[in-house]
Every structure is written in structure tokens, then in C-alpha cells.
Design a protein around this motif. Structure first.
Motif, PDB file in Angstrom:
ATOM      1  N   GLY A   1       0.791  -1.230   0.000  1.00  0.00           N
ATOM      2  CA  GLY A   1       0.000   0.000   0.000  1.00  0.00           C
ATOM      3  C   GLY A   1       0.822   1.277   0.000  1.00  0.00           C
ATOM      4  N   TRP A   2       2.061   1.215  -0.517  1.00  0.00           N
ATOM      5  CA  TRP A   2       2.940   2.386  -0.454  1.00  0.00           C
ATOM      6  C   TRP A   2       2.371   3.582  -1.233  1.00  0.00           C
ATOM      7  N   ALA A   3       1.693   3.305  -2.362  1.00  0.00           N
ATOM      8  CA  ALA A   3       1.148   4.408  -3.159  1.00  0.00           C
ATOM      9  C   ALA A   3       0.037   5.120  -2.404  1.00  0.00           C
ATOM     10  N   ALA A   4      -0.787   4.345  -1.691  1.00  0.00           N
ATOM     11  CA  ALA A   4      -1.876   4.946  -0.913  1.00  0.00           C
ATOM     12  C   ALA A   4      -1.323   5.797   0.227  1.00  0.00           C
ATOM     13  N   GLU A   5      -0.176   5.379   0.781  1.00  0.00           N
ATOM     14  CA  GLU A   5       0.431   6.147   1.873  1.00  0.00           C
ATOM     15  C   GLU A   5       0.883   7.532   1.406  1.00  0.00           C
ATOM     16  N   LEU A   6       1.192   7.653   0.125  1.00  0.00           N
ATOM     17  CA  LEU A   6       1.602   8.951  -0.409  1.00  0.00           C
ATOM     18  C   LEU A   6       0.432   9.920  -0.499  1.00  0.00           C
ATOM     19  N   LEU A   7      -0.783   9.410  -0.333  1.00  0.00           N
ATOM     20  CA  LEU A   7      -1.967  10.264  -0.416  1.00  0.00           C
ATOM     21  C   LEU A   7      -2.501  10.652   0.961  1.00  0.00           C
ATOM     22  N   THR A   8      -1.802  10.250   2.018  1.00  0.00           N
ATOM     23  CA  THR A   8      -2.207  10.677   3.354  1.00  0.00           C
ATOM     24  C   THR A   8      -1.887  12.159   3.529  1.00  0.00           C
ATOM     25  N   SER A   9      -2.531  12.779   4.507  1.00  0.00           N
ATOM     26  CA  SER A   9      -2.356  14.229   4.704  1.00  0.00           C
ATOM     27  C   SER A   9      -0.904  14.598   4.998  1.00  0.00           C
ATOM     28  N   ASN A  10      -0.219  13.762   5.786  1.00  0.00           N
ATOM     29  CA  ASN A  10       1.174  14.064   6.108  1.00  0.00           C
ATOM     30  C   ASN A  10       2.072  13.956   4.880  1.00  0.00           C
ATOM     31  N   SER A  11       1.902  12.886   4.104  1.00  0.00           N
ATOM     32  CA  SER A  11       2.721  12.694   2.907  1.00  0.00           C
ATOM     33  C   SER A  11       2.447  13.787   1.875  1.00  0.00           C
ATOM     34  N   LEU A  12       1.180  14.153   1.710  1.00  0.00           N
ATOM     35  CA  LEU A  12       0.853  15.239   0.774  1.00  0.00           C
ATOM     36  C   LEU A  12       1.469  16.554   1.226  1.00  0.00           C
ATOM     37  N   GLY A  13       1.445  16.794   2.543  1.00  0.00           N
ATOM     38  CA  GLY A  13       2.066  18.011   3.065  1.00  0.00           C
ATOM     39  C   GLY A  13       3.549  18.073   2.770  1.00  0.00           C
ATOM     40  N   ILE A  14       4.226  16.898   2.861  1.00  0.00           N
ATOM     41  CA  ILE A  14       5.658  16.834   2.565  1.00  0.00           C
ATOM     42  C   ILE A  14       5.905  16.982   1.071  1.00  0.00           C
ATOM     43  N   LEU A  15       5.164  16.214   0.261  1.00  0.00           N
ATOM     44  CA  LEU A  15       5.348  16.250  -1.195  1.00  0.00           C
ATOM     45  C   LEU A  15       5.108  17.644  -1.755  1.00  0.00           C
ATOM     46  N   LEU A  16       3.989  18.250  -1.378  1.00  0.00           N
ATOM     47  CA  LEU A  16       3.654  19.578  -1.909  1.00  0.00           C
ATOM     48  C   LEU A  16       4.503  20.662  -1.256  1.00  0.00           C
ATOM     49  N   GLY A  17       4.872  20.454   0.008  1.00  0.00           N
ATOM     50  CA  GLY A  17       5.715  21.438   0.685  1.00  0.00           C
ATOM     51  C   GLY A  17       7.081  21.556   0.029  1.00  0.00           C
ATOM     52  N   LEU A  18       7.715  20.396  -0.221  1.00  0.00           N
ATOM     53  CA  LEU A  18       9.032  20.401  -0.861  1.00  0.00           C
ATOM     54  C   LEU A  18       8.936  20.707  -2.356  1.00  0.00           C
ATOM     55  N   GLY A  19       7.960  20.073  -3.024  1.00  0.00           N
ATOM     56  CA  GLY A  19       7.892  20.185  -4.485  1.00  0.00           C
ATOM     57  C   GLY A  19       7.349  21.499  -4.987  1.00  0.00           C
ATOM     58  N   ILE A  20       6.393  22.085  -4.265  1.00  0.00           N
ATOM     59  CA  ILE A  20       5.777  23.345  -4.702  1.00  0.00           C
ATOM     60  C   ILE A  20       6.087  24.483  -3.739  1.00  0.00           C
ATOM     61  N   GLY A  21       5.977  24.206  -2.440  1.00  0.00           N
ATOM     62  CA  GLY A  21       6.192  25.262  -1.450  1.00  0.00           C
ATOM     63  C   GLY A  21       7.576  25.872  -1.500  1.00  0.00           C
ATOM     64  N   LYS A  22       8.592  25.018  -1.676  1.00  0.00           N
ATOM     65  CA  LYS A  22       9.967  25.530  -1.710  1.00  0.00           C
ATOM     66  C   LYS A  22      10.199  26.503  -2.871  1.00  0.00           C
ATOM     67  N   PRO A  23       9.971  26.078  -4.130  1.00  0.00           N
ATOM     68  CA  PRO A  23      10.226  27.017  -5.232  1.00  0.00           C
ATOM     69  C   PRO A  23       9.328  28.246  -5.186  1.00  0.00           C
ATOM     70  N   VAL A  24       8.060  28.068  -4.810  1.00  0.00           N
ATOM     71  CA  VAL A  24       7.147  29.222  -4.745  1.00  0.00           C
ATOM     72  C   VAL A  24       7.592  30.180  -3.646  1.00  0.00           C
ATOM     73  N   GLY A  25       7.903  29.636  -2.458  1.00  0.00           N
ATOM     74  CA  GLY A  25       8.313  30.491  -1.349  1.00  0.00           C
ATOM     75  C   GLY A  25       9.589  31.251  -1.647  1.00  0.00           C
ATOM     76  N   ILE A  26      10.590  30.562  -2.176  1.00  0.00           N
ATOM     77  CA  ILE A  26      11.866  31.208  -2.490  1.00  0.00           C
ATOM     78  C   ILE A  26      11.686  32.259  -3.573  1.00  0.00           C
ATOM     79  N   PHE A  27      10.958  31.920  -4.627  1.00  0.00           N
ATOM     80  CA  PHE A  27      10.787  32.857  -5.740  1.00  0.00           C
ATOM     81  C   PHE A  27       9.958  34.072  -5.323  1.00  0.00           C
ATOM     82  N   VAL A  28       8.825  33.845  -4.673  1.00  0.00           N
ATOM     83  CA  VAL A  28       7.926  34.951  -4.321  1.00  0.00           C
ATOM     84  C   VAL A  28       8.569  35.890  -3.314  1.00  0.00           C
ATOM     85  N   PHE A  29       9.223  35.361  -2.295  1.00  0.00           N
ATOM     86  CA  PHE A  29       9.857  36.222  -1.299  1.00  0.00           C
ATOM     87  C   PHE A  29      11.019  37.000  -1.912  1.00  0.00           C
ATOM     88  N   THR A  30      11.768  36.360  -2.805  1.00  0.00           N
ATOM     89  CA  THR A  30      12.863  37.062  -3.482  1.00  0.00           C
ATOM     90  C   THR A  30      12.314  38.166  -4.377  1.00  0.00           C
TER      91      THR A  30
END
Length: 403
Positions: A279-308
Motif C-alpha cells: 500500500g505504499w502508493a496509498a500512503e503517499l496520499l495521506t495528509s502528512n505525505s501530501l504536506g511533505i510532497l507539496l511542501g518540498l515540491g511546490i512550497g519551496k520554489p514558490v516560497g523562495i521565488f515569491v519572497f525574493t
């Protein structure tokens, strides 16, 4: 003055060790994953949980060996503050604000998915950037990217790691013993006295004091690796960049290769033994995993770019003349490589919750892989100078207007 800054010998050495060390980290991660999911999996995972001198081997790796890693991070931060990109406040504002965005936005994304739930403690996981991996990927691009981008990403990652260290010290402290904490701070004060008042330049008193401070910090409940950062600021430095006689410079030089080729690979072996279940794929859809995936994958570039972008638009700072906004976005993408620091925080956030730790590490590995590939290919195809870019040969980077 040419915009392409002359990078220090120490910085270039770090870039080279990061490049080779990053490849070794990837290999160790693959080996660890393969062993954990083989017939030897139980023995392999059991090895790291064997006890030696009162602590498990995994504990020794994460608390003792990683204290040396944090010592190196502290020495690099101190160098940047004294002689590097962070030594001038006006230049430092750019990576400082970029790092603030790279910390705040991923944390908010994770909080949006996990606020008020048992996995809220993972808010610190997507805040971190793996400085060795990020710079290692950038070094693969060679002269295709401007030298200022390397300096910007290094300073940003160092400030990002400082933010992660503060988060670890403040939010991931368990049961606090004030007596041991005061003892650790007392050792730090004594070492600072050796440096500033007695002017002791030999390294051995600081290293012995650092070991004692580590023990007291371990007993205090504050994570023991913080002692490595404190020790870095107690060791004497020089106002001259890359001064070979500086104890701080000498220790940083000595630590680069052991950290890159021994400590971090052992950390990867000890912490990436992830059992990939059905069930590893389903675990990636949990709230914690989504927070990590989207935080690193989208939050990082958006945060760095927008603040800069906001900092430049408001006149708080400006981009170095050989950087364009596509370079900043590329740096933001590479900032999404969490790996070492994110895995480290995962172990602190979810103590005793093996399934949550396992799923979090899967999310970290996937997000870091995507971020590394995205950043590499973005800068490979869009990082080279364009005809429309300002010509740094005709501009004076050190002019006050450039800040």
C-alpha cells in the motif's frame, strides 16, 4: 569588477565534495532500500537497532555522527557570516529573505493539510534543504550557470539549515533537564572565554569541550546535534578569508571529506531502510505525505521565488547582475531537495511511530528526486546566459546601486 565572483578555495572544495558525496548518498540510499526489501531485510533493519554503550547504533549515528555534520554546517554558516555572502547585510538580505520564504510556505502547506491532527508535528519536515545535495546537483551544471547562483544557493541553504536547527532546538525538544542544559551552556561559555579572552588557538581544548557539551546536551533533552553548531561558533576564526592558520578554517577543511564520504553515507544507510509495502502508493496520499510532497515540491520554489521577487520589488535588495529570475526559480526547485535534513526532522517528529516515519521518508525521497531532476533540467536548458541578459562586463557589481 566582473560579476562572476572568485569563489574561495574552501567553497570550491565544498562544491567538489558535495558533487561526489551526493552520488555516494544516492548509491547508499539505493543499497539501503534494496536490503530493507530483500530476504535480509529483518537482519539489516535489526542491525541498526542493536544497542552499544546504552544507545542503539541508529541513535549513535543520528545523535553523535550527525553532531559532526552539524559542526560542519555551523562552520560554514560562520564563514558566510564573517567573510562570505552574509557578511554584508545588504547582500545578505537576498538569501535571508529567500530562505524565509523557503521555510514559511512549505510549513504553511503542511499545516494546511495536517493542522490539528496527530501528524501536525511533521510541519518542520518540508522546511529543510539538503545543502550537500542541492549544491551537488548545481555543480553538475558547471559553467552553464552563473557563479553568483552558486553563491546565492549556498547562502540560502545555509540560512535554511539555520532555520531548521532553530526549529529542532525549539520544537523537537522532549523532556527538558535544565541542570544538564545549564551545564552544556556553561561549557559553551567556557569555550567562548578560551576564544575571546585567553586567545587559545589550539583545536584540542575546543574539541574536548565540544564532546563534553555534546554529552550534557544529550542528557538535557535538547537534541544533541545542537552542540555541534554551538561548538562551531566557539572555535576561533580569522577575519581573513581562507586563512590557513585559522583553527575554524583548518577544522572545516578536515571535516569536508569525512562528512561527505563517511558520515552522510552512514546516515543514509541507517535511515533509508524503508520497507515498501503493497500500500505504499496509498500512503503517499495521506495528509502528512501530501504536506511533505507539496511542501518540498511546490512550497519551496514558490516560497523562495515569491519572497525574493517581493524583496527586490520593494527595494530591500536586488539580484546580482548575472542572475535572472529563471535562475532564482531554478534555485527554488533545488531547494526542494530535503533528504538529509528532512529525514533527520522526521525521526524527531514521529518518535516511536514506525509507519508514519516510513511513509514520511518515502514522500521525502520522491519529492527530493523530483525536485533535483526538475532543478537540474530547468537550469540545464534555461540557466545559460541569454543575449537579453545584462552584460556584467559593463557593470560594477560592487557599486552601491547594485545593492
Amino acid at each position: 569588477m566582473r560579476i562572476e565572483k572568485k569563489l574561495s578555495h574552501t567553497f570550491n572544495e565544498f562544491m567538489q565534495s558535495g558533487k561526489a558525496g551526493g552520488i555516494l548518498l544516492i548509491l547508499c540510499t539505493i543499497v539501503s532500500l534494496a536490503l530493507a526489501n530483500s530476504a535480509l531485510g529483518a537482519d539489516y533493519l535489526g542491525f541498526w537497532h542493536r544497542y552499544v554503550a546504552g544507545l542503539s547504533i541508529e541513535h549513535w549515528v543520528n545523535d553523535a555522527l550527525m553532531a559532526i555534520f552539524f559542526l560542519l554546517i555551523g562552520l560554514e554558516l560562520k564563514r558566510e557570516l564573517y567573510n562570505g555572502e552574509l557578511s554584508d547585510l545588504r547582500r545578505a538580505m537576498l538569501p535571508i529573505l529567500a530562505a524565509a520564504g523557503g521555510i514559511a510556505v512549505p510549513a504553511l502547506i503542511h499545516l494546511a493539510f495536517n493542522g490539528g491532527t496527530p501528524t501536525q508535528a511533521g510541519i518542520g519536515i518540508p522546511m529543510a534543504t539538503d545543502i550537500a545535495f542541492a549544491l551537488g546537483v548545481l555543480s553538475l551544471l558547471g559553467k552553464r550557470v552563473p557563479a553568483s547562483l552558486k553563491v546565492f544557493l549556498a547562502a540560502l541553504a545555509v540560512m535554511d539549515d539555520l532555520g531548521a536547527i532553530i526549529v529542532i532546538a525549539v520544537f523537537y525538544t522532549t523532556q527538558l533537564s535544565f541542570a544538564y542544559l545549564c551545564a552544556a551552556l556553561g561549557v559553551f561559555a567556557a569555550l567562548f572565554l578560551l576564544q575571546r579572552v585567553l586567545r587559545v588557538r589550539a583545536l584540542w581544548p575546543y574539541l574536548l569541550g565540544g564532546a563534553l557539551m555534546w554529552f550534557f546536551m544529550l542528557q538535557s533533552g535538547v537534541h544533541a546535534t545542537i552542540a555541534g553548531v554551538l561548538l562551531a561558533f566557539a572555535i576561533p576564526d580569522s577575519a581573513v578569508e581562507d586563512d590557513a592558520a585559522s583553527p575554524s578554517h583548518r577544522l572545516e577543511h578536515v571535516l569536508h571529506k569525512p562528512v561527505a564520504f563517511l558520515i552522510l553515507p552512514i546516515f543514509a544507510l541507517a535511515n533509508t531502510g524503508i520497507v515498501i509495502g503493497a500500500g505504499w502508493a496509498a500512503e503517499l496520499l495521506t495528509s502528512n505525505s501530501l504536506g511533505i510532497l507539496l511542501g518540498l515540491g511546490i512550497g519551496k520554489p514558490v516560497g523562495i521565488f515569491v519572497f525574493t521577487f517581493a524583496a527586490v520589488a520593494l527595494g530591500a535588495c536586488r539580484l546580482p547582475l548575472d542572475l535572472a529570475w529563471r535562475h532564482v526559480l531554478g534555485a527554488g526547485l533545488l531547494g526542494g531537495i530535503g533528504f538529509t535534513m528532512s529525514i533527520f526532522i522526521t525521526n524527531l517528529a514521529f518518535v516511536g511511530q514506525a509507519e508514519v516515519i516510513n511513509a514520511s521518508k518515502m514522500a521525502i525521497l520522491l519529492a527530493s528526486l523530483v525536485a533535483g531532476l526538475a532543478g537540474f533540467f530547468w537550469l540545464k536548458f534555461l540557466g545559460a546566459p541569454l543575449a537579453s541578459d545584462p552584460d556584467p562586463e559593463t557593470m560594477d557589481f560592487d557599486d552601491d546601486k547594485a545593492h
